[in-house]
Design an enzyme around this catalytic site. Structure first.
Site, PDB file in Angstrom:
ATOM      1  N   SER A  97     -39.935  53.012  29.708  1.00  0.00           N
ATOM      2  CA  SER A  97     -41.263  52.718  30.398  1.00  0.00           C
ATOM      3  C   SER A  97     -42.055  51.442  29.710  1.00  0.00           C
ATOM      4  O   SER A  97     -41.659  50.396  29.880  1.00  0.00           O
ATOM      5  CB  SER A  97     -42.060  54.004  30.284  1.00  0.00           C
ATOM      6  OG  SER A  97     -43.137  54.039  31.036  1.00  0.00           O
ATOM      7  N   ASP A 241     -45.900  48.230  34.258  1.00  0.00           N
ATOM      8  CA  ASP A 241     -45.127  48.527  32.999  1.00  0.00           C
ATOM      9  C   ASP A 241     -43.517  48.349  33.180  1.00  0.00           C
ATOM     10  O   ASP A 241     -43.486  47.937  34.289  1.00  0.00           O
ATOM     11  CB  ASP A 241     -45.692  50.032  32.309  1.00  0.00           C
ATOM     12  CG  ASP A 241     -45.003  50.996  33.292  1.00  0.00           C
ATOM     13  OD1 ASP A 241     -44.760  50.883  34.402  1.00  0.00           O
ATOM     14  OD2 ASP A 241     -44.815  52.134  32.793  1.00  0.00           O
ATOM     15  N   ASP A 243     -41.131  50.046  33.747  1.00  0.00           N
ATOM     16  CA  ASP A 243     -40.284  51.038  34.901  1.00  0.00           C
ATOM     17  C   ASP A 243     -41.434  50.868  36.185  1.00  0.00           C
ATOM     18  O   ASP A 243     -40.938  51.738  37.153  1.00  0.00           O
ATOM     19  CB  ASP A 243     -39.672  52.168  34.518  1.00  0.00           C
ATOM     20  CG  ASP A 243     -40.742  53.267  34.156  1.00  0.00           C
ATOM     21  OD1 ASP A 243     -42.057  52.781  33.771  1.00  0.00           O
ATOM     22  OD2 ASP A 243     -40.561  54.337  34.020  1.00  0.00           O
ATOM     23  N   ASP A 245     -44.166  52.400  37.081  1.00  0.00           N
ATOM     24  CA  ASP A 245     -45.032  53.507  37.640  1.00  0.00           C
ATOM     25  C   ASP A 245     -46.186  53.357  37.414  1.00  0.00           C
ATOM     26  O   ASP A 245     -47.119  54.240  37.881  1.00  0.00           O
ATOM     27  CB  ASP A 245     -44.268  54.986  37.119  1.00  0.00           C
ATOM     28  CG  ASP A 245     -44.118  55.092  35.519  1.00  0.00           C
ATOM     29  OD1 ASP A 245     -44.351  54.130  34.990  1.00  0.00           O
ATOM     30  OD2 ASP A 245     -43.505  55.958  35.252  1.00  0.00           O
TER      31      ASP A 245
HETATM   32 MG    MG Z   1     -43.587  53.818  33.022  1.00  0.00          MG
END
Ligand code: MG
Length: 460
Positions: A97, A241, A243, A245
């Site tokens: 992440s 960020d 990944d 999300d």
């Molecule tokens: Mg993330």
């Protein structure tokens, strides 16, 4: 009790803390959790060692007789969407992440598309520490992993369906996107093209060394994106960020806004568009208390939860829905789309809000009360972090507090949160006050107090 999972999945420095041996063992534990014959979708972000960790996890899953579908490089919310949409039994995402580039990690997703519950994490940990390993007959191991294509298209189309595409396209918004060199590269520019926007991309090529910036979107890491918004006269900027999300918004004046501020505005917008939703929002204790003041004017209740999107998502599911869930770090759960944080969905909803209000983003943000936020962190062991929380509780013993996650102190005209990070060996300290000087004085004072009280000799 031994723990593997932090606030959001398992994290460690690739190759030393998170080794392939550990990933194999985890694969077996996750495989035992989903069970023989279950169908699991796997994917990863751009991080170094991602293939090494994913291959080891897959090997463990295969050894437990799990059928594997491989989505390859994909944002976490796109994988989560596919798990629910295509009725997989679960998913595994290899990502750290927002953590620094040397980290990697693993998120385990159940059939609802949401990361597994704390109870299910404990079951997986139990299999892991017991060294679970089925000895399956060779016939159970004949299936090969299947590569899945088209998932990113489906995901982007689903987001476009949530907003007023034609109205957004009329505005021809100019958007600066900072992809952090990771998987949002595959989705956000494509989404923006679908929405008729003009895309100016920064760090939107895949690169496991993260040459552009650290994967965590903050006012510091987004300073280049912010300058680009100004120099290109863009309507909005966004930073994801590692990944994808999370999404942190930059207004047309180059101002970077934390996620509790953008989340508050989006929740109000969504509450008038999806009128059937219960008029409440869920947010972690790290969000500003000022959102309560603003949302009250729109008849929306704020429900405080411990920090972590999994907790927020699962609480919304268990308590009968909400308009939204959000976090100051940029995570935003748009409930009509899916019960998970989704950076691209958050961006599309922001453009929908701008198109419907016909106002500049800086003017929309100006409706919120002005407070100054400051965040800092101190390197600390788990024990030192717990000591810090106790010390702060004692120091402010006469104040109103929430202690569901660390300690949040409510002052007359400031608030302060001190909590151990769930993903890194640090104490997070944050707060807000009416002036920059005031909050910086308070945070400076409490940081020094923590260091003297709990970690003599440590460095800030
Ligand atoms: Mg993330």
């Amino acid at each position: 009790m031994r723990k593997l999972f932090g606030t959001d999945g398992i994290r460690g420095v690739t190759g030393t803390e998170l080794t392939p041996e550990m990933a194999l063992r985890l694969g077996r534990a996750i495989g035992a959790f989903f069970g023989l014959g279950s169908r699991v979708l796997v994917g990863r972000d751009v991080r170094a060692g991602g293939d090494m960790i994913l291959s080891a996890v897959v090997s463990g899953l295969l050894a437990e007789g799990v059928k594997i579908y491989n989505a390859g490089l994909i944002p976490t919310p796109a994988l989560q969407f596919a798990v629910r949409e295509h009725s997989y039994d679960g998913g595994v995402m290899v990502t750290a992440s927002h953590n620094p580039p040397e980290y990697n990690g693993i998120k385990v997703i159940d059939s609802s598309g949401v990361e597994v519950s704390r109870e299910d994490e404990a079951i997986i940990e139990d299999y892991y520490f017991k060294g679970h390993g089925s000895r399956l007959e060779w016939r159970s191991l004949v299936d090969s992993p299947e590569v899945r294509v088209g998932l990113i298209e489906d995901y982007v189309n689903a987001i476009v369906m949530q907003v007023d595409r034609d109205e957004i396209a009329k505005h021809r918004f100019k958007v600066v996107v900072d992809c952090a060199n990771s998987v949002s590269t595959l989705t956000t520019p494509l989404l923006l093209r679908r929405l008729g926007a003009k895309v100016i991309s920064l760090n939107c090529h895949l690169d496991p060394e993260f040459p552009g910036r650290e994967p965590e979107p903050t006012p510091q890491t987004l300073s280049e994106a912010s300058s680009l918004v100004l120099s290109s006269k863009a309507d909005i900027g966004v930073g994801h960020d590692g990944d994808a999300d999370r999404a942190i918004m930059i207004d047309d004046k180059g101002q970077v806004h934390w996620g509790d501020r953008s989340g508050t505005l989006l929740a109000v917008h969504a509450s008038y568009k999806w009128r059937e939703l219960p008029r409440r929002v869920y947010t972690g204790v790290s969000s500003s208390i000022l959102i309560e003041e603003y949302l009250k004017q729109h008849n929306i209740t704020v429900v405080w939860t411990p920090v972590g999107s999994v907790t927020i998502a699962r609480t919304i599911m268990n308590e009968g829905g909400a308009i939204a869930g959000f976090e100051e770090n940029g995570g935003y759960i748009h409930v009509p789309h899916q019960y998970v944080r989704d950076g691209a969905m958050k961006l599309a909803l922001t453009l929908d809000m701008m198109a419907s209000l016909r106002e500049k983003l800086s003017d929309i943000f100006a409706k919120l009360p002005v407070y100054y936020t400051l965040k800092t962190k101190i390197k600390a062991s788990r024990e030192e972090a717990l000591c810090a929380v106790e010390a702060v509780k004692e120091y402010y013993s006469n104040y109103r507090m929430i202690t569901i996650d660390g300690v949040k102190v409510f002052g007359e005209d400031f608030w302060l949160l001190v909590r151990p990070s769930g993903t890194e060996p640090i104490i997070r300290i944050m707060g807000e006050a009416k002036s920059r000087e005031e909050i910086s004085r308070i945070i400076d004072h409490i940081s020094k107090f923590i260091v003297t009280k709990c970690m003599r000799g440590s460095m800030l």
